[in-house]
Scaffold this motif. Structure first.
Motif, mmCIF file in Angstrom:
data_model
loop_
_atom_site.group_PDB
_atom_site.id
_atom_site.type_symbol
_atom_site.label_atom_id
_atom_site.label_comp_id
_atom_site.label_asym_id
_atom_site.label_seq_id
_atom_site.Cartn_x
_atom_site.Cartn_y
_atom_site.Cartn_z
ATOM 1 N N THR A 62 58.380 6.778 18.486
ATOM 2 C CA THR A 62 59.471 6.150 19.209
ATOM 3 C C THR A 62 60.712 7.031 19.134
ATOM 4 O OG1 THR A 62 59.914 4.781 17.249
ATOM 5 C CG2 THR A 62 58.578 3.809 18.995
ATOM 6 N N GLY A 98 60.993 -5.975 10.079
ATOM 7 C CA GLY A 98 59.756 -5.764 10.818
ATOM 8 C C GLY A 98 58.639 -6.646 10.303
ATOM 9 N N GLU A 148 60.806 -1.612 22.038
ATOM 10 C CA GLU A 148 59.898 -2.223 21.091
ATOM 11 C C GLU A 148 59.421 -3.571 21.617
ATOM 12 O OE1 GLU A 148 61.576 -3.269 17.228
ATOM 13 O OE2 GLU A 148 63.487 -3.660 18.198
ATOM 14 N N CYS A 200 58.134 1.101 9.914
ATOM 15 C CA CYS A 200 58.483 1.920 11.077
ATOM 16 C C CYS A 200 57.585 1.526 12.235
ATOM 17 C CB CYS A 200 58.339 3.410 10.765
ATOM 18 S SG CYS A 200 56.677 3.883 10.232
ATOM 19 N N CYS A 201 57.930 2.004 13.431
ATOM 20 C CA CYS A 201 57.096 1.753 14.610
ATOM 21 C C CYS A 201 56.204 2.940 14.953
ATOM 22 C CB CYS A 201 57.977 1.387 15.809
ATOM 23 S SG CYS A 201 58.683 -0.265 15.673
ATOM 24 N N GLU A 257 64.491 -10.140 16.564
ATOM 25 C CA GLU A 257 64.001 -9.295 15.478
ATOM 26 C C GLU A 257 64.487 -9.822 14.130
ATOM 27 O OE1 GLU A 257 61.688 -6.153 14.096
ATOM 28 O OE2 GLU A 257 61.871 -6.990 16.108
ATOM 29 N N LYS A 302 50.233 2.743 13.932
ATOM 30 C CA LYS A 302 51.514 3.460 13.974
ATOM 31 C C LYS A 302 51.329 4.976 14.063
ATOM 32 C CE LYS A 302 53.425 -0.519 13.473
ATOM 33 N NZ LYS A 302 53.984 -0.974 12.201
ATOM 34 N N ALA A 357 61.746 4.871 14.820
ATOM 35 C CA ALA A 357 62.036 3.483 15.173
ATOM 36 C C ALA A 357 62.619 3.452 16.579
ATOM 37 C CB ALA A 357 63.018 2.869 14.176
ATOM 38 N N ARG A 398 54.397 -8.509 18.118
ATOM 39 C CA ARG A 398 53.980 -7.540 17.103
ATOM 40 C C ARG A 398 53.391 -8.210 15.868
ATOM 41 N NH1 ARG A 398 59.196 -5.977 17.007
ATOM 42 N NH2 ARG A 398 59.070 -5.693 14.755
#
Length: 251
Positions: A214, A100, A64, A171-172, A147, A209, A182, A70
């Motif tokens: 991921t 996040g 990530e 979520c990613c 993070e 997204k 994630a 981000r």
């Protein structure tokens, strides 16, 4: 504006081994001096390595991006999504807010609401701790550096001790095929615990997204009740979600 260029540069590095200064300047309609400065800033963040004439990625595909990088990606959309998601909450609800950058956007929108909130990020704790109308709950656990998300068995047990009205999930990666994903296994486990302890789940998913998957699966797309996204979300994905019974809000 630099955040937008950074996001585009990193998106190119997801699909190619190397980027060139001249090509980036042409593609992003800016000067080579500006691109060199962007690459230097991204190198300082640890996401790429400068080489003669350009840069190469230092991240594996499943890694990530740093929180600070981000945070500038789709920032306006994340603010709209966070605000729209909080409008779906009723005063007096108990809410678990995921970690996040979009979770932080949601936390900012919650400050003036009358709610009981458990944030899973120290970034969000800092935002909500000054609110006179929020009853703040804290989970134990380990804090991920940078993070600042709260993870681990203590965090999961802390979540399991409650029954929340709503989970605001981030979520990613998100799609009807791969579900919500994630990059970090500990974050994914905490997110699953939040879903299991909540009567409903609202997924906060900006349009970028939908193009990513991921490593670690959080849940199937149909395990969430509502998806709040922005107008850049692929229309076909939105229609598939609605056809599967998921309520979708595009803001």
């Amino acid at each position: 504006m630099s955040h937008g260029r950074h996001a585009q540069i990193l998106e190119r590095l997801r699909t190619t081994d190397r980027v060139e200064v001249r090509e980036l300047a042409d593609a992003l309609a800016t000067s080579e001096v500006t691109i060199r400065r962007d690459l230097d800033e991204l190198a300082s963040a640890g996401v790429l390595r400068r080489v003669r004439g350009g840069a190469v990625s230092t991240l594996m595909r499943s890694d990530e991006l740093p929180f600070g990088v981000r945070e500038g990606e789709a920032a306006d959309a994340k603010q709209r999504i966070g605000a729209a998601a909080t409008e779906l909450l009723r005063d007096g609800e108990s809410v678990i807010v995921d970690s996040g950058t979009t979770g932080v956007a949601a936390a900012r929108a919650l400050v003036a609401r009358r709610l009981t909130v458990m944030p899973m990020s120290l970034h969000a704790v800092g935002i909500l701790s000054g609110s006179a109308s929020i009853t703040l709950l804290l989970a134990g656990g380990e804090v991920r550096p940078g993070e600042m998300s709260v993870v681990g068995p203590l965090a999961e047990r802390g979540i399991a001790a409650f029954r929340f009205d709503t989970a605001l999930l981030t979520c990613c990666g998100f799609s009807t095929e791969s579900g919500a994903t994630a990059p970090d296994i500990r974050d994914a486990s905490v997110k699953r615990a939040a879903i299991e302890s909540s009567a409903r789940t609202i997924a906060l998913v900006d349009g970028t997204k939908f193009t990513r998957t991921t490593l670690h699966v959080i849940c199937e797309a149909t395990d969430v009740d509502i998806v709040v996204t922005d107008t850049t979300a692929p229309g076909a994905e939105v229609e598939r979600l609605r056809a599967a019974g998921v309520e979708v809000h595009c803001v």
